[in-house]
Design a protein around this motif. Structure first.
Motif, short mmCIF file in Angstrom:
data_model
loop_
_atom_site.label_atom_id
_atom_site.label_comp_id
_atom_site.label_asym_id
_atom_site.label_seq_id
_atom_site.Cartn_x
_atom_site.Cartn_y
_atom_site.Cartn_z
N CYS A 100 0.83 -1.21 0.00
CA CYS A 100 0.00 0.00 0.00
C CYS A 100 0.86 1.25 0.00
O CYS A 100 0.52 2.27 -0.62
CB CYS A 100 -0.92 0.01 1.22
N SER A 101 2.00 1.20 0.68
CA SER A 101 2.86 2.37 0.80
C SER A 101 3.61 2.70 -0.48
O SER A 101 4.23 3.75 -0.58
CB SER A 101 3.88 2.17 1.93
N ASP A 102 3.55 1.81 -1.49
CA ASP A 102 4.14 2.14 -2.78
C ASP A 102 3.34 3.22 -3.50
O ASP A 102 3.88 3.95 -4.34
CB ASP A 102 4.23 0.89 -3.66
N CYS A 103 2.05 3.31 -3.18
CA CYS A 103 1.18 4.31 -3.81
C CYS A 103 0.67 5.36 -2.83
O CYS A 103 0.33 6.47 -3.24
CB CYS A 103 -0.01 3.63 -4.48
N HIS A 104 0.60 5.00 -1.55
CA HIS A 104 0.04 5.90 -0.54
C HIS A 104 1.10 6.25 0.50
O HIS A 104 1.98 5.45 0.79
CB HIS A 104 -1.16 5.25 0.16
N ASN A 105 0.96 7.44 1.07
CA ASN A 105 1.82 7.86 2.17
C ASN A 105 0.97 8.50 3.24
O ASN A 105 0.70 9.71 3.22
CB ASN A 105 2.89 8.84 1.68
N PRO A 106 0.49 7.71 4.21
CA PRO A 106 -0.39 8.27 5.26
C PRO A 106 0.34 9.13 6.27
O PRO A 106 -0.29 9.74 7.13
CB PRO A 106 -0.96 7.01 5.92
N MET A 107 1.68 9.21 6.16
CA MET A 107 2.46 9.97 7.14
C MET A 107 2.65 11.43 6.75
O MET A 107 3.21 12.21 7.51
CB MET A 107 3.83 9.32 7.33
N ALA A 108 2.21 11.82 5.56
CA ALA A 108 2.36 13.21 5.12
C ALA A 108 1.29 13.51 4.09
O ALA A 108 0.77 12.60 3.43
CB ALA A 108 3.75 13.45 4.54
N LYS A 109 0.96 14.78 3.95
CA LYS A 109 -0.09 15.19 3.03
C LYS A 109 0.55 15.75 1.76
O LYS A 109 0.76 16.94 1.62
CB LYS A 109 -1.00 16.23 3.68
N PHE A 110 0.87 14.84 0.83
CA PHE A 110 1.47 15.24 -0.43
C PHE A 110 0.42 15.54 -1.50
O PHE A 110 0.71 16.22 -2.48
CB PHE A 110 2.41 14.15 -0.95
N SER A 111 -0.79 14.98 -1.35
CA SER A 111 -1.83 15.13 -2.37
C SER A 111 -3.08 15.74 -1.74
O SER A 111 -3.25 15.70 -0.52
CB SER A 111 -2.17 13.78 -3.00
N ALA A 112 -3.94 16.27 -2.60
CA ALA A 112 -5.17 16.89 -2.10
C ALA A 112 -6.11 15.85 -1.51
O ALA A 112 -6.87 16.15 -0.59
CB ALA A 112 -5.86 17.65 -3.23
N GLU A 113 -6.10 14.64 -2.02
CA GLU A 113 -6.95 13.58 -1.51
C GLU A 113 -6.29 12.24 -1.73
O GLU A 113 -5.39 12.09 -2.56
CB GLU A 113 -8.32 13.60 -2.20
N GLY A 114 -6.72 11.26 -0.97
CA GLY A 114 -6.24 9.90 -1.14
C GLY A 114 -4.91 9.59 -0.50
O GLY A 114 -4.45 8.45 -0.58
N LEU A 115 -4.27 10.57 0.15
CA LEU A 115 -2.96 10.34 0.77
C LEU A 115 -2.01 9.63 -0.19
O LEU A 115 -1.37 8.63 0.15
CB LEU A 115 -3.13 9.52 2.06
N MET A 116 -1.92 10.16 -1.41
CA MET A 116 -1.07 9.55 -2.42
C MET A 116 0.40 9.81 -2.13
O MET A 116 0.77 10.76 -1.43
CB MET A 116 -1.43 10.09 -3.80
N ALA A 117 1.26 8.97 -2.70
CA ALA A 117 2.70 9.15 -2.51
C ALA A 117 3.23 10.33 -3.31
O ALA A 117 4.27 10.89 -2.98
CB ALA A 117 3.44 7.88 -2.91
N LYS A 118 2.50 10.70 -4.36
CA LYS A 118 2.87 11.86 -5.18
C LYS A 118 1.73 12.88 -5.14
O LYS A 118 0.73 12.68 -4.47
CB LYS A 118 3.16 11.42 -6.62
N ALA A 119 1.90 13.95 -5.90
CA ALA A 119 0.93 15.04 -5.84
C ALA A 119 -0.43 14.67 -6.41
O ALA A 119 -1.43 15.31 -6.09
CB ALA A 119 1.49 16.27 -6.56
N SER A 120 -0.50 13.68 -7.26
CA SER A 120 -1.78 13.30 -7.88
C SER A 120 -1.79 11.81 -8.14
O SER A 120 -0.77 11.12 -8.05
CB SER A 120 -1.99 14.06 -9.19
#
Length: 352
Positions: A178-198
Motif C-alpha cells: 500500500c505504501s508504494d502508492c500511498h503515504n499516510p504519514m504526510a499530506k502530499f496530495s489533495a486527496e487519497g494520501l497519495m505518494a505523489k501530488a496526484s
C-alpha cells in the motif's frame, strides 16, 4: 347542523386567542424566557458543547487497536509520547493528515485507543533496540516487515469495497505494498494520501511507458487534468487483467461514450467485440486514438470486396501521382459515417 357546529368552533377559537394575547402581554421577560426551550447560545453552553465534540470519537477510528506484528509477538504498547521522543520530524508531518486527526480525536475520547501503534504495532521491543529490523511494522522496502504484514495491517481498516479483489490482483502478485502508492504519514496530495501530488503522478512511477503515450497527438484528456487513471482502472484489483473498473473494455468506454453503446439495427462486429480493435486507449499519433491511420485501418478487414481491395498508398493522396478521393478527407468514414453502428433502415453499410 354541520355549518352551525363549525361556526361555534371558530368563535371559540377566536375568543380563546383574544384572551391569550393579553396574558402574553402581561408576562415578564423572565417568565417568557422560562417558557422558551433552552439554547446553546451562552458562553458556558458553547464551551461545554465544544468539549463534548472534542471528546466524541471520530467515526471509523473509534475501534482502532494496536496492530499485530508477527516480528515482535511479545512487544507491548508504549504510547505516542514515547514514539515522538525520537520521531519528532515524522510527528510534525503526520499531524496534518486525515489519519492523525481521526486517531487523535478517538484517543481523546478513549485513552486506550492508540495513535502510532495502530499502524506500526506495539513499540516496546523497537524502543529497546531501534536498529533491529522487523521489531516495528515498517512500510519501506528495507524495513524488514514482510509485504503481507504491511498490506494486512492497512486492510484491517480498509477492507472491502474497491479492495475486494486485492488478493490475486496484478499489483498484489508483483509484491506491491500500500505504501508504494500511498503515504499516510504526510499530506502530499489533495486527496487519497497519495505518494505523489496526484493519482496520475503516482501511477507514472511504474507505468512510465503509458504516461508517455499521453504525449502523443491524440490522447485522453488526462494531462489536462480532466480525468485520472482511476476513472478507468481500479488499482486495488478487479476481475480483469488490466484492472478495469468494469467487466469489459467496452463497458469502461461506455461510461463516457454512451452514444456508442447501442443496440443498433446494424451492428459493426469489431466494434461490438472490443473498442481496442480500432482504438488505443491512452494516446495515438492518429486521429481519434486510432491504432492505424485511415483507410489502412479499415483495409485490415475489408480487403477483398469491391472498392476496398484497392491498395492505398501515399500516391493516392491529393498531391500524389494518382489522387484517390477515398484516401483524402475522412477516408472511409466520409461515406460510412456511422461506423460504430446504424439504426437507419437503409444503413447496412453504415452510410447513415
Amino acid at each position: 347542523m354541520r355549518s352551525t357546529d363549525a361556526i361555534r368552533r371558530l368563535l371559540a377559537l377566536v375568543l380563546g386567542c383574544a384572551t391569550l394575547v393579553p396574558a402574553l402581554a402581561q408576562q415578564s421577560r423572565d417568565d417568557l424566557a422560562r417558557s422558551l426551550p433552552s439554547t446553546n447560545l451562552t458562553g458556558g453552553d458553547v464551551q461545554a458543547g465544544a468539549s463534548m465534540m472534542n471528546a466524541a470519537p471520530a467515526p471509523g477510528f473509534a475501534k482502532a487497536k494496536v496492530a499485530d506484528n508477527p516480528g515482535a509477538p511479545d512487544a507491548t504498547a508504549v504510547g505516542e509520547r514515547t514514539c515522538i521522543a525520537c520521531h519528532q520530524l515524522e510527528s510534525e508531518h503526520f499531524t496534518h493528515t486525515f489519519h492523525a486527526l481521526g486517531l487523535h480525536a478517538a484517543n481523546k475520547a478513549d485513552a486506550s485507543i492508540p495513535v502510532c501503534e495502530t499502524c506500526h504495532g506495539p513499540g516496546s521491543a523497537h524502543a529497546k533496540d531501534p536498529g533491529a529490523k522487523g521489531l516495528i511494522i515498517g512500510y519501506t522496502k528495507d524495513s524488514g516487515t514482510p509485504i503481507e504484514t504491511q498490506t494486512k495491517t492497512c486492510l484491517t481498516c480498509h477492507e472491502g469495497g474497491p479492495r475486494d479483489h486485492w488478493l490475486g490482483s496484478v499489483h498484489q502478485r508483483n509484491g506491491l505494498s500500500c505504501s508504494d502508492c500511498h503515504n499516510p504519514m504526510a499530506k502530499f496530495s489533495a486527496e487519497g494520501l497519495m505518494a505523489k501530488a496526484s493519482i496520475n503522478d503516482t501511477c507514472a512511477q511504474c507505468h512510465r511507458d503509458v504516461r508517455l503515450q499521453f504525449n502523443r497527438r491524440s490522447h485522453m484528456p488526462l494531462p489536462e487534468g480532466q480525468m485520472s487513471c482511476d476513472d478507468c482502472h481500479n488499482p486495488h484489483g478487479s476481475i480483469t487483467s488490466p484492472l478495469l473498473k468494469t467487466n469489459t473494455v467496452n463497458e469502461t468506454c461506455y461510461q463516457c461514450h454512451a452514444e456508442k453503446r447501442g443496440p443498433f439495427l446494424f451492428e459493426h462486429a469489431p466494434v461490438r467485440e472490443s473498442c481496442l480493435n480500432c482504438h488505443t486507449p491512452h494516446g495515438s499519433n492518429q486521429q481519434t486514438l486510432l491504432v492505424t491511420p485511415l483507410p489502412f485501418l479499415c483495409q485490415q478487414c475489408h480487403s477483398g470486396l469491391r472498392h476496398p481491395n484497392d491498395l492505398h498508398t501515399p500516391g493516392s493522396l491529393g498531391n500524389g501521382q494518382h489522387p484517390d478521393e477515398r484516401a483524402m478527407g475522412r477516408a472511409c468514414v466520409t461515406c460510412h459515417a456511422n461506423i460504430h453502428g446504424s439504426n437507419a433502415p437503409s444503413g447496412p453499410k453504415f452510410h447513415e
